[in-house]
Motif scaffolding. Structure first.
Motif, PDB file in Angstrom:
ATOM      1  N   VAL A  25       0.877  -0.966  -0.182  1.00  0.00           N
ATOM      2  CA  VAL A  25      -0.078   0.116  -0.042  1.00  0.00           C
ATOM      3  C   VAL A  25       0.687   1.362  -0.244  1.00  0.00           C
ATOM      4  O   VAL A  25       1.922   1.245   0.538  1.00  0.00           O
ATOM      5  N   ASP A  26       0.332   2.272  -0.603  1.00  0.00           N
ATOM      6  CA  ASP A  26       1.192   3.584  -0.567  1.00  0.00           C
ATOM      7  C   ASP A  26       0.501   4.707   0.440  1.00  0.00           C
ATOM      8  O   ASP A  26      -0.766   4.028   1.027  1.00  0.00           O
ATOM      9  N   THR A  27       0.933   5.653   0.973  1.00  0.00           N
ATOM     10  CA  THR A  27       0.333   6.428   1.744  1.00  0.00           C
ATOM     11  C   THR A  27      -0.856   6.951   1.666  1.00  0.00           C
ATOM     12  O   THR A  27      -1.820   6.906   2.502  1.00  0.00           O
ATOM     13  N   ILE A  30      -3.379   4.099   2.475  1.00  0.00           N
ATOM     14  CA  ILE A  30      -3.793   4.163   3.773  1.00  0.00           C
ATOM     15  C   ILE A  30      -4.472   5.367   4.309  1.00  0.00           C
ATOM     16  O   ILE A  30      -5.628   5.236   4.975  1.00  0.00           O
TER      17      ILE A  30
END
Lengths: 215, 209
Positions: A25-27, A30
């Motif tokens: 996942v990337d920032t 999230i």
């Protein structure tokens, strides 16, 4: 949905790639998930639209953050409402609260989904996906983090109010995401029973946390 | 070939004191680099030769400082369930667990986010960067032991821990944010903040007069 996902997932316990797929996942991802977990009135499902794959980053770090904020804020709150008595003239902090908090939170967020998944696998034809369920339970704790900070205020009624609101939002999130599978597989009465049980379990957690840390 | 074996013989043959002195100088050197205000522990340059002695010494010093609180009224009289000695033991163990287990978790998290970092090197960086917080603990304990209960003293303690926290975080966050894909740097950096914040919290708790 929260039902068991499609193929394409490797499962080799020793290989790193198995676990990396749950941290893919990337920032921005999230942040989007946190937002969806906190949105109060929506009946929007967690796994719908942009969010397709479950992740373990969110559940793990939300649990860990909650442990930290409760330990810190609980300590602060107790310090503020501390009345020196004959027996205890100074305020002390009981460090074993930290170990209990760790066990309870990781246990709840890990074992309840595990048991739910196992039961559903045994009883349903279309069971829950394990990681999806862990995801739901983990992200449901999001709203407890600001609640734990608000509970520093040493007014009992206010604290219970905060706990009630957080519980309401959190349990609504869980039931919204769990009810499809449950209602699809059981008749209405049994399904309601299951959902009530889920709610009670969550209520028990909330009450325990409030009493253990802030009193 | 003969040069190398000569060199190897030399370091094996040298007296223990020389070895110790050299190792301590290496450790001190790294600690100094961490303390420099604008240092960025770049994996390629600074700490390629990782060692775990420095972090162990720092952790030990911190644990001993924080678990020696019996003199300052940390125990609560007849009614308290836990004696001072029990509390001290729990704190000592907690510091060790939080430092080593925490550093490991932060590192594994970076690796799982598809970061490319050597496990022990990351632990080494995180461990050395606790050094500013150890200095804060020293200040806090000094203030706490003087018995001063005024708000000013509380502010001094909070400020020193705050500065230590910022310092430690800033020194190590650059390292971890760089090893993961750029879209995820915040995800790798957040656990670092949590790690140092929990150490800072223990320092604040244990240094109250």
């Amino acid at each position: 949905g929260v039902a068991s996902g499609g193929g394409g997932r490797s499962w080799n316990p020793i290989s790193l790639a198995t676990y990396q797929q749950y941290f893919d996942v990337d920032t921005a991802d999230i942040l989007a998930r946190l937002k969806r977990a906190m949105s109060p009135g929506s009946s929007e499902k967690f796994f719908g639209g942009e969010i397709t794959r479950p992740d373990l980053y969110g559940p793990f770090w939300l649990c860990t953050t909650l442990i930290f904020t409760m330990a810190a804020a609980g300590n602060l709150g107790a310090m503020m409402s501390f009345q020196p008595t004959e027996d205890s003239r100074v305020f002390t902090y009981n460090f074993s609260k930290l170990t209990v908090a760790t066990s309870v939170l990781y246990g709840y967020a890990g074992i309840v989904p595990l048991v739910g998944w196992a039961v559903s696998k045994w009883m349903f034809s279309a069971p829950f996906g394990l990681i999806e369920l862990i995801c739901v339970y983990g992200y449901s704790l999001t709203v407890y983090i600001p609640a734990s900070l608000l509970c520093v205020v040493p007014i009992e009624i206010f604290r219970w109010l905060v706990v009630a609101v957080a519980f309401g939002s959190s349990v609504r999130f869980i039931t919204t995401n769990v009810k499809d599978v449950v209602m699809g597989q059981l008749d209405d009465q049994k399904a309601l029973g299951v959902l009530v049980f889920v709610g009670l379990l969550h209520a028990a957690l909330s009450v325990f946390l409030k009493l253990y840390f802030y009193s | 070939m003969s040069n190398m074996s000569e060199r190897m013989e030399t370091t094996l043959d040298e007296p223990v004191s020389v070895t110790l002195k050299r190792e301590l100088r290496n450790i001190g050197d790294k600690m100094y680099k961490v303390v420099l205000p604008n240092s960025k522990l770049n994996s390629a340059n600074e700490l390629r030769n990782w060692d775990l002695w420095g972090p162990l010494i720092i952790c030990l010093v911190l644990a001993i400082m924080l678990s020696s609180g019996s003199a300052s009224g940390q125990y609560g009289g007849k009614g308290s369930k836990h004696s001072a000695a029990d509390q001290n033991a729990v704190v000592f163990a907690s510091v060790f667990v939080i430092v080593w287990f925490g550093a490991a978790v932060v590192t594994v998290n970076a690796v799982l986010l598809k970061g490319s970092v050597s496990f022990f090197q990351s632990i080494c960086v995180l461990g050395y960067c606790i050094f500013p917080l150890t200095l804060s603990a020293l200040v806090c304990l000094g203030v706490g032991w003087s018995g001063c209960r005024s708000t000013l003293c509380l502010m001094v303690r909070l400020a020193s821990v705050g500065v230590g926290l910022l310092w430690s975080t800033r020194a190590s966050i650059g390292f971890l944010a760089e090893v993961v894909p750029p879209k995820r740097s915040a995800l790798a950096a957040y656990p670092v903040v949590l790690f140092y914040a929990s150490i800072a919290w223990i320092i604040v708790i244990r240094s109250s007069p």
